[in-house]
Design an enzyme around this catalytic site. Sequence first.
Site, short mmCIF file in Angstrom:
data_model
loop_
_atom_site.label_atom_id
_atom_site.label_comp_id
_atom_site.label_asym_id
_atom_site.label_seq_id
_atom_site.Cartn_x
_atom_site.Cartn_y
_atom_site.Cartn_z
N LYS A 22 3.33 4.41 -1.12
CA LYS A 22 3.36 5.33 -2.26
C LYS A 22 4.57 6.26 -2.10
O LYS A 22 4.72 6.92 -1.05
CB LYS A 22 2.10 6.20 -2.31
CG LYS A 22 0.80 5.45 -2.55
CD LYS A 22 -0.02 5.38 -1.31
CE LYS A 22 -1.31 4.63 -1.56
NZ LYS A 22 -2.02 4.29 -0.33
N ASP A 53 16.44 11.67 -7.99
CA ASP A 53 17.87 11.95 -7.79
C ASP A 53 18.32 11.73 -6.35
O ASP A 53 19.29 12.35 -5.89
CB ASP A 53 18.19 13.39 -8.22
CG ASP A 53 18.06 13.59 -9.72
OD1 ASP A 53 18.14 12.59 -10.46
OD2 ASP A 53 17.87 14.74 -10.16
N HIS A 104 0.82 -1.21 0.00
CA HIS A 104 0.00 0.00 0.00
C HIS A 104 0.85 1.26 0.00
O HIS A 104 0.34 2.38 0.12
CB HIS A 104 -0.90 -0.04 1.25
CG HIS A 104 -2.11 0.81 1.18
ND1 HIS A 104 -2.46 1.69 2.18
CD2 HIS A 104 -3.07 0.93 0.25
CE1 HIS A 104 -3.57 2.32 1.87
NE2 HIS A 104 -3.97 1.88 0.71
N LYS A 114 -4.60 10.04 5.61
CA LYS A 114 -4.34 9.28 6.83
C LYS A 114 -3.39 10.11 7.71
O LYS A 114 -2.17 10.03 7.59
CB LYS A 114 -3.68 7.92 6.51
CG LYS A 114 -4.43 7.09 5.45
CD LYS A 114 -3.83 7.27 4.08
CE LYS A 114 -4.30 6.29 3.04
NZ LYS A 114 -5.69 5.98 2.93
#
EC number: 2.7.8.-
Length: 537
Positions: free
Chosen positions: A269, A274, A267, A457
């Site tokens: 992300k 760089d 889950h 969240k």
Amino acid sequence: MMFDLFGLILNYTVFFERMHYLLVIIFIIVILLSDRSPNNMLAWIFTIYVFPVGGIILYFLFGINWRKNRIVSNKMKGEEKKIFSRLFNFLQRDTSEIFRSKDFFYYNKVVGTKNENFEKMTLQEREKKINKQIDVMLQNINMNEREQEIVKMLYKSEGTFLTNNTSYRLFYNGKDAFDSILEDIKGAKHSIYMEYFIWKSDELGEKIKNLLLKKAKEGVKIKLLFDGVGAFNLSRKYKKELKMAGIEARFFLDVKFSITKLNYRNHRKMTIVDNEILHTGGMNVGQEYIDGGKRFSSWRDTNARFIGEITAQYLAIFVTDWLNSGGKNDDFSRIIKSEAVKEIKEQEPIDKQKLKYVMQVSSSGPDTEWTTLKYLYSKMISVAKKEIIIQSPYFVPDTSLVSQLKIMALSGVKIKIMMTGVPDKKIPYWIAETYFEELIDVGVKIYRYKAGFLHCKNIIVDEKMSTMGTCNFDMRSFEINYEVNSVFFNEEISRDLKKQFLCDLELCEKFDEARLKKVGFFKRLRNSGFKLISPIM
């Protein structure tokens, strides 16, 4: 003849009935020995007893305690550990191994100890030395005792440490967040690493892909990591274009090869550019995160852009997930030393730097040694003095977290919980209602966001510390999914998050006692029925 046939059928029926009871008893014993919570065990026993065949299949798919296997293997050594790990561990790599390595300590050496002497120390001696050093550091930066406890817990449980960061920017809608991500991708010089639960080949997905194809032609190294279920519908043409451009893309827990791990999703992300710029938060790659899509009028979420030392910690998590997804072409040590700990030897200790934005990372999954993100949320609740603010699309806690919230509310702490009022999934929405009455009775204020889908969240404590990331306030995020959060020991960031919460509050419906009375008998019965199996959902 008929009598003999009837007797034969009866014998087979008795045999299969006995086998059925034997299997049920075996699996009940397995569940009782699985070191799960009582609620979790009862939910599995109920499922297997009522639906013996289906329940046993579900247990194989969703019920194996991978965390226990990880703990057992961590106590082993040498060849025994390798064999056990290959047979019974969920994934081979563990991010805490990186964080605890000598190359990744928060400033790469222990003060007052020569490197060769540190190497000769036992594990217990090293831990004692490092813990003492952490105590000195926390005192030198004047961190209060409540925050110190969280820092130490995260280090002890997963090996992460405090980081000093130079800048942050929070985004509360998808357009601003992805405009910033696209701009940073456009300016990438060396590398782009992206890891997302959902990745669609829609308008946003095409825009990102076309820019990545352009950067690949410029010689930028690009690695993409998709979840096996969240990106299952990614078009063949889309994947082929990436491959033809030399972009490496992998699926985490590809369901085509690991059906038994179907329920355990990545889950997380993140976009890392760089090794300096980090984007993370609740947003996936999909057009609905910008405009709400076909189902919602709008989409409310939180993302962040950071520059600073925290990027290296997210990179370590990305590298671990990449290798656990079959990334065998890269040498593990080389990536960590050359990229994740770039120039770490030259960094001064955090208590000697000019502090700006102090942060720490917390991550966990179904096979990590501890449910660290649940512990983080629990600890943040327990140290509050004045106020706790919780934003989560889903609210399915266990009894320990509910008890903590009630204790804090009865102790005079103001608690506000905001969840989505326009659900994408009905069952967790229904289960959440079963907790409302006992929380409202002790003074907890509950709100439902009605302007669209609320997906952020966030937890904010006393306007002094906060956390934001991918972890919902539910048992799936705590126990089943791979999640990652940033923890902020900073009043400025915490106040920014609270300011947005107050804006969101104007678009909410308060769920009070009057609203509670409108939930009829049959709805309550339905909600409680689903609550019974919520620990295994």
